[in-house]
Design a protein around this motif. Sequence first.
Motif, PDB file in Angstrom:
ATOM      1  N   GLY A 137       0.819  -1.177  -0.117  1.00 41.98           N
ATOM      2  CA  GLY A 137       0.077   0.011   0.027  1.00 41.98           C
ATOM      3  C   GLY A 137       0.870   1.120  -0.138  1.00 41.98           C
ATOM      4  O   GLY A 137       0.956   2.205   0.724  1.00 41.98           O
ATOM      5  N   ASP A 168       0.531  -1.439  -4.421  1.00 41.16           N
ATOM      6  CA  ASP A 168      -0.786  -0.900  -4.307  1.00 41.16           C
ATOM      7  C   ASP A 168      -1.820  -1.242  -5.083  1.00 41.16           C
ATOM      8  O   ASP A 168      -1.567  -1.956  -6.035  1.00 41.16           O
ATOM      9  N   ASP A 192      -3.296  -6.832  -4.527  1.00 45.42           N
ATOM     10  CA  ASP A 192      -4.286  -6.673  -3.322  1.00 45.42           C
ATOM     11  C   ASP A 192      -3.507  -7.362  -2.352  1.00 45.42           C
ATOM     12  O   ASP A 192      -3.216  -8.679  -2.243  1.00 45.42           O
ATOM     13  N   TRP A 193      -2.747  -6.399  -1.565  1.00 45.50           N
ATOM     14  CA  TRP A 193      -1.887  -6.858  -0.365  1.00 45.50           C
ATOM     15  C   TRP A 193      -1.002  -7.788  -1.048  1.00 45.50           C
ATOM     16  O   TRP A 193      -0.065  -7.324  -1.918  1.00 45.50           O
ATOM     17  N   ASN A 208       1.506   0.682   5.839  1.00 47.17           N
ATOM     18  CA  ASN A 208       0.645   1.636   6.604  1.00 47.17           C
ATOM     19  C   ASN A 208      -0.507   1.665   5.584  1.00 47.17           C
ATOM     20  O   ASN A 208      -0.753   2.240   4.798  1.00 47.17           O
TER      21      ASN A 208
HETATM   22  C1  LIG Z   1      -3.035   4.879   4.286  1.00 44.94           C
HETATM   23  S1  LIG Z   1      -2.374   4.961   2.766  1.00 44.94           S
HETATM   24  C2  LIG Z   1      -0.699   4.927   2.967  1.00 44.94           C
HETATM   25  C3  LIG Z   1       0.114   5.211   1.684  1.00 44.94           C
HETATM   26  C4  LIG Z   1       1.608   5.527   1.954  1.00 44.94           C
HETATM   27  N1  LIG Z   1       2.176   4.397   2.033  1.00 44.94           N
HETATM   28  C5  LIG Z   1       1.859   6.427   2.978  1.00 44.94           C
HETATM   29  O1  LIG Z   1       2.120   5.845   4.003  1.00 44.94           O
HETATM   30  O2  LIG Z   1       1.807   7.752   2.875  1.00 44.94           O
HETATM   31  C6  LIG Z   1      -2.821   3.091   2.207  1.00 44.94           C
HETATM   32  C7  LIG Z   1      -2.454   2.836   0.656  1.00 44.94           C
HETATM   33  O3  LIG Z   1      -2.939   1.272   0.551  1.00 44.94           O
HETATM   34  C8  LIG Z   1      -3.736   1.147  -0.614  1.00 44.94           C
HETATM   35  N2  LIG Z   1      -4.477   0.073  -0.490  1.00 44.94           N
HETATM   36  C9  LIG Z   1      -5.716  -0.107  -0.344  1.00 44.94           C
HETATM   37  N3  LIG Z   1      -6.279  -1.053  -0.234  1.00 44.94           N
HETATM   38  C10 LIG Z   1      -5.259  -2.022  -0.734  1.00 44.94           C
HETATM   39  C11 LIG Z   1      -5.159  -3.458  -1.078  1.00 44.94           C
HETATM   40  N4  LIG Z   1      -6.420  -4.089  -1.070  1.00 44.94           N
HETATM   41  N5  LIG Z   1      -4.084  -3.807  -1.585  1.00 44.94           N
HETATM   42  C12 LIG Z   1      -2.880  -2.898  -1.708  1.00 44.94           C
HETATM   43  N6  LIG Z   1      -3.026  -1.723  -1.492  1.00 44.94           N
HETATM   44  C13 LIG Z   1      -3.988  -0.976  -0.952  1.00 44.94           C
HETATM   45  C14 LIG Z   1      -4.272   2.602  -0.940  1.00 44.94           C
HETATM   46  O4  LIG Z   1      -4.384   2.600  -2.310  1.00 44.94           O
HETATM   47  C15 LIG Z   1      -3.075   3.491  -0.232  1.00 44.94           C
HETATM   48  O5  LIG Z   1      -2.292   4.005  -1.352  1.00 44.94           O
END
Ligand SMILES: C[S@@+](CC[C@H](N)C(=O)[O-])C[C@H]1O[C@@H](n2cnc3c(N)ncnc32)[C@H](O)[C@@H]1O
Length: 279
Positions: free
Chosen positions: A110, A133, A161-162, A176
């Motif tokens: 993410g 992401d 997806d994760w 995060n």
């Molecule tokens: C809270 S943000 C954190 C972004 C960055 N790492 C930061 O700390 O500023 C969470 C991130 O997780 C991504 N995300 C949400 N659901 C996800 C999933 N199922 N698999 C992968 N990434 C995901 C979002 O698109 C977003 O970019």
Amino acid sequence: MNAAGARLEAAGIARADARVLMAHAFGPDMPRHALSERLAQPLPPETAHRFEEAIAARLSRQPVSQIIGARLFWKDSFRVTRDTLDPRPETETLIAAALEAPFTRLLDLGTGTGCILISLLKSMPGAQGVGTDLSPEALEVARGNGVDLGVDPRARWIASDWLAQVTGEFDLIVSNPPYIAADEMAGLSPDVRDWEPHLALSPGGDGLEPYRVMARDAGAHLTPGGRLMFEIGPTQAAAVSAELSAHGFERIEIRPDLDGRDRVVLAYKPMDTGARARG
Ligand SMILES: C[S@@+](CC[C@H](N)C(=O)[O-])C[C@H]1O[C@@H](n2cnc3c(N)ncnc32)[C@H](O)[C@@H]1O
């Protein structure tokens, strides 16, 4: 600029934002410390126009980072768009904790702007990293930040997806994830709720699902003794620790942010899980 600052203040927005937006209106070559001197001269019409547009955007509650397209995080300026979370100062707690021990293969789940992966790779010159992401738009921003900040040859970006599309093993996995519970969304400030990507803020439900998925799947991609590290919401330490413990992680620690709130959970994969399984 003073009148614009007063308009912001009357709308409940920090007056100081006007100064940042004025520097932005002058363009990238205007250092903020030179602003007062420059403002003693008449404002070029195009600068006045850009400034008025920026103030209107701020009055509609668009975050400053999205208006100027950048945010300082750790040691660098990161490009920020409407598709990425605005990197937060509390996430620097995760960076500091990750840098307490060396690592060579890093996975950031993410990644958003890529701020975590890129900051960690810059601080650990021998390391390689993968950022993932679900949002292709966020991944493009992260990739661009990686090029601009010079970690390009050591970073790989994948849509996943994760951990679903992740291959290989890492000695440090960080994330995060979105962690705001569905019933907390209405209480967020409009700057966050109406402008930052919902995907980056909340996974719905109790906000804990990404931790459950990652605690279940991360062990298969960690080297024995490898570290798993999550940013959490301040009330989530017990639930996230229990999830990690249930999946065999050990030496679970909680780290506070600079305001003293629980912010990072850190855990280790046991050194020899085979021995444990064999009993
Ligand atoms: C809270 S943000 C954190 C972004 C960055 N790492 C930061 O700390 O500023 C969470 C991130 O997780 C991504 N995300 C949400 N659901 C996800 C999933 N199922 N698999 C992968 N990434 C995901 C979002 O698109 C977003 O970019």
